[in-house]
Design a protein around this motif. Structure first.
Motif, PDB file in Angstrom:
ATOM      1  N   LYS A  55       0.836  -1.202   0.000  1.00 53.56           N
ATOM      2  CA  LYS A  55       0.000   0.000   0.000  1.00 53.56           C
ATOM      3  C   LYS A  55       0.874   1.258   0.000  1.00 53.56           C
ATOM      4  O   LYS A  55       0.473   2.297  -0.524  1.00 53.56           O
ATOM      5  N   VAL A  58      -4.787   1.916 -11.243  1.00 56.29           N
ATOM      6  CA  VAL A  58      -5.037   0.474 -11.291  1.00 56.29           C
ATOM      7  C   VAL A  58      -6.211   0.146 -10.362  1.00 56.29           C
ATOM      8  O   VAL A  58      -6.602   0.970  -9.547  1.00 56.29           O
ATOM      9  N   TYR A  59      -6.754  -1.058 -10.519  1.00 58.13           N
ATOM     10  CA  TYR A  59      -7.746  -1.536  -9.556  1.00 58.13           C
ATOM     11  C   TYR A  59      -7.020  -2.152  -8.370  1.00 58.13           C
ATOM     12  O   TYR A  59      -5.991  -2.806  -8.532  1.00 58.13           O
ATOM     13  N   GLU A  60      -7.606  -1.944  -7.197  1.00 53.84           N
ATOM     14  CA  GLU A  60      -7.019  -2.502  -5.990  1.00 53.84           C
ATOM     15  C   GLU A  60      -8.018  -3.536  -5.479  1.00 53.84           C
ATOM     16  O   GLU A  60      -8.986  -3.205  -4.820  1.00 53.84           O
ATOM     17  N   LEU A  61      -7.792  -4.803  -5.828  1.00 57.83           N
ATOM     18  CA  LEU A  61      -8.867  -5.786  -5.691  1.00 57.83           C
ATOM     19  C   LEU A  61      -8.934  -6.462  -4.333  1.00 57.83           C
ATOM     20  O   LEU A  61      -9.987  -6.941  -3.948  1.00 57.83           O
ATOM     21  N   ASP A 115      -7.013  -6.857  -0.169  1.00 59.89           N
ATOM     22  CA  ASP A 115      -5.976  -6.680   0.841  1.00 59.89           C
ATOM     23  C   ASP A 115      -5.538  -8.082   1.230  1.00 59.89           C
ATOM     24  O   ASP A 115      -6.320  -8.858   1.761  1.00 59.89           O
ATOM     25  N   ARG A 136      -1.287  -5.488  -1.386  1.00 62.56           N
ATOM     26  CA  ARG A 136      -2.561  -5.437  -2.096  1.00 62.56           C
ATOM     27  C   ARG A 136      -2.442  -6.138  -3.440  1.00 62.56           C
ATOM     28  O   ARG A 136      -1.411  -6.034  -4.103  1.00 62.56           O
ATOM     29  N   ASN A 165      -4.534  -4.411 -13.763  1.00 61.05           N
ATOM     30  CA  ASN A 165      -4.632  -3.425 -14.837  1.00 61.05           C
ATOM     31  C   ASN A 165      -6.113  -3.251 -15.187  1.00 61.05           C
ATOM     32  O   ASN A 165      -6.858  -4.225 -15.284  1.00 61.05           O
ATOM     33  N   LYS A 166      -6.533  -1.988 -15.398  1.00 59.84           N
ATOM     34  CA  LYS A 166      -7.960  -1.730 -15.597  1.00 59.84           C
ATOM     35  C   LYS A 166      -8.499  -2.370 -16.865  1.00 59.84           C
ATOM     36  O   LYS A 166      -9.638  -2.822 -16.899  1.00 59.84           O
ATOM     37  N   TYR A 213      -8.521  -6.265 -16.562  1.00 63.35           N
ATOM     38  CA  TYR A 213      -9.622  -6.685 -15.697  1.00 63.35           C
ATOM     39  C   TYR A 213     -10.883  -6.921 -16.514  1.00 63.35           C
ATOM     40  O   TYR A 213     -11.677  -7.795 -16.206  1.00 63.35           O
ATOM     41  N   LYS A 214     -11.039  -6.133 -17.583  1.00 56.83           N
ATOM     42  CA  LYS A 214     -12.243  -6.256 -18.399  1.00 56.83           C
ATOM     43  C   LYS A 214     -12.125  -7.405 -19.401  1.00 56.83           C
ATOM     44  O   LYS A 214     -13.013  -8.237 -19.512  1.00 56.83           O
ATOM     45  N   HIS A 267     -11.757 -10.849 -17.570  1.00 61.66           N
ATOM     46  CA  HIS A 267     -12.530 -10.712 -16.347  1.00 61.66           C
ATOM     47  C   HIS A 267     -12.757 -12.026 -15.624  1.00 61.66           C
ATOM     48  O   HIS A 267     -12.604 -12.126 -14.415  1.00 61.66           O
TER      49      HIS A 267
END
Lengths: 362, 209
Positions: free
Chosen positions: B73, B83-86, B88, B181, B185-186, B189-190, B193
């Motif tokens: 973090k 970025v997405y933080e998916l 912890d 964490r 990558n955004k 992720y898509k 998915h």
């Protein structure tokens, strides 16, 4: 067409697409008074602006954005204005150092909007991605009204912290912001669920229905389902995804927002949405929806030809220049790319090398 | 199916993370052999791992060279990658602290000299308090700065506090708790998915059995 770069070809295809849907071209100057951007800094992708002093002493800016200029000149009352543009903008990007020139094509639809007009813009966004991505793309859609209904009643700084965590799909972050603000556990649960939702409308819309509290959220959801239904009926829903991690500044954006992605490009190539709040801030009454396609990234997708030409025609000092010209002309007429020179140029590659007077030559 | 590219931080944390992923069903026998390779694939599990410098993981992920990765973090707060933080992961737990010499007395009317590896975090923390500071960016051995009079305080990661103690320093304020964490990558992720969502689910299931 071969001499055009990918971004030029894409720009042409997109402009043709918009023209066929009745959008009119919009040309503008490269500069605007700096004032325009200062007043709307957080609408811009990056806050850095290239400025210079005009001959009359006014501080001017090289356009970092096109939408503000179009909205500024939007006329009031009576129907819709549908325009498209193809312009360079100048701004920094978070991932790079210094200013960059970015080629941008896009459209805006302003005035007395209805579901058809909004649906047409979303449809053109998906057709734009189809045109530049060759069929493989995703168009993500969110609705700021739905998100803001969930966040209603919270302090400004808590709201912006939650929007930031929502944008990162960070469930643990959402929980810790909610806990610090003393917000209801129900809110944290709802936001976490919203953050992690991702899928086609048929899958996600029913989940959203269970989350509706109050008329604002219900209205937003109805609009979203209406748009998804329109896309479905036009056969363009296959690559549509609902994703509420797309968030934009609420003081500008009011309704549906969307982003387009192509595989292999690490950031989005299309961004748009409904920005009635910007219109209001600039003293206009109508609604507005539009999007921009960033063409500068497309060169990454292009496959480079590993040759610099088809034929290298090598001749000697003693050869008759007129005969060399005839030979080169003959090959060019056959549709080949021909470079004629006395010695092979360093570092360039050709499919064939022909020595004048030997082989193919005479 | 395309492989999922996973950037792991070189070092102890990365090895723990690999252990977690292995247990969640993403083993890669090649990575467990002693060698100097940097990239390892296991097509059966659908993953390709690579080791990178911990502070570079976020860059690989943000630019899409890695689909997912694991970063502290502290790095995410310092560089703010898009970025997405998916998740912890609950590993590598420590805290970002302000520390000073035991006998240091802070007075708000003086410019505070702060030595740190994390200038953005330090600047944000003090500007929220409207405190004027002089940031001294160092790349290592931060603890030495107050001892030699280079700075008044340091902003650094504290795990057990042992290093501080041995150098006659003590933690004064906790800025934020830190842990590892899972980031994505955004765009990956898509387009990937199902793969990424499945991995998150399996990791989550291991965390709360």
């Amino acid at each position: 067409m071969d001499i055009m770069r990918g971004e030029e070809r894409a720009g042409l295809r997109l402009r043709e697409l918009y023209r066929r849907h009745g959008y009119l071209p919009y040309r503008m100057s490269k500069f605007e008074p700096y004032d325009l951007y200062v007043r709307n800094k957080s609408f811009l992708v990056s806050e850095d602006i290239l400025t210079f002093t005009d001959t009359d002493g006014r501080l001017m800016a090289l356009k970092p954005d096109v939408t503000l200029s179009i909205v500024k000149n939007a006329r009031e009352g009576g129907g819709l204005q549908k325009v498209y543009y193809h312009e360079h903008v100048y701004r920094t990007s978070p991932a790079a150092v210094g200013y960059r020139e970015i080629l941008q094509t896009g459209l805006e639809c302003m005035g007395d909007l209805d579901l058809f007009a909004e649906g047409e813009v979303l449809y053109l966004a998906s057709e734009s991605l189809e045109a530049i991505g060759g069929g493989d793309y995703l168009l993500d859609v969110s609705h700021m009204g739905f998100v803001s209904a969930l966040l209603a009643g919270l302090e400004e700084d808590v709201r912006s912290a939650l929007l930031r965590e929502l944008g990162r799909k960070n469930a643990s972050g959402i929980r810790s912001v909610c806990a610090q603000a003393g917000a209801a556990k129900e809110l944290a649960d709802g936001l976490c669920r919203l953050a992690l939702l991702y899928g086609p409308p048929a899958e996600v819309l029913p989940v959203l229905e269970g989350m509706v509290r109050g008329p604002e959220a219900a209205g937003a959801l109805a609009e979203l389902s209406g748009l998804c239904g329109l896309m479905e009926s036009r056969g363009a829903a296959k690559r549509l995804r609902l994703d509420f991690s797309i968030v934009n500044d609420m003081s500008y954006y009011s309704g549906v927002i969307f982003r387009g992605y192509l595989p292999g490009l690490a950031s989005g190539v299309l961004a748009g949405g409904r920005y009635d709040n910007l219109m209001r801030r600039m003293g206009k009454t109508g609604g507005a929806v539009g999007f921009a396609v960033y063409l500068d990234q497309l060169e990454r997708l292009e496959k480079k030809d590993s040759f610099d030409g088809d034929i290298l025609l090598l001749y000697n000092k003693e050869d008759d220049p007129a005969a060399v010209a005839r030979e080169a002309e003959k090959l060019i007429r056959q549709g080949r790319v021909v470079r004629a020179e006395r010695q092979a140029p360093a570092g360039l590659r050709y499919r064939d090398v022909i020595r004048f007077g030997e082989g193919g030559g005479r | 199916m395309e492989l999922l590219n996973v950037a792991l931080p070189k070092g102890r944390l990365g090895e723990k993370v690999y252990g977690l992923l292995k247990a969640a069903g993403y083993p890669c026998p090649a990575i467990e052999e002693e060698n100097r390779k940097l990239i390892f694939e296991n097509p059966e599990a659908g993953v390709r791992y690579f080791w990178v410098k911990p502070s570079d993981v976020a860059i690989y992920v943000e630019r899409g060279a890695a689909d997912i990765g694991v970063a502290g973090k502290d790095i995410l707060l310092e560089y703010g990658p898009d970025v997405y933080e998916l998740a912890d992961l609950g590993l590598g737990k420590c805290r970002m602290c302000v520390a000073a010499k035991k006998d240091f007395r802070d007075s708000a009317d003086r410019l505070l000299r702060v030595a740190t590896k994390f200038p953005h975090i330090a600047a944000r923390y003090y500007s929220a308090q409207s405190r004027e500071i002089d940031i001294i960016k160092l790349n290592g051995s931060i603890e030495i700065a107050p001892i030699l009079g280079l700075s008044d305080v340091i902003v650094d990661i504290v795990e057990t506090g042992k290093t501080l103690l041995e150098n006659d320093l003590e933690p004064r304020e906790t800025i934020v708790p830190i842990s590892a964490r899972l980031i994505a990558n955004k765009v990956s992720y898509k387009f990937k998915h199902e793969q990424i969502a499945a991995l998150c689910e399996r990791l989550e299931a291991r965390k709360n059995p």
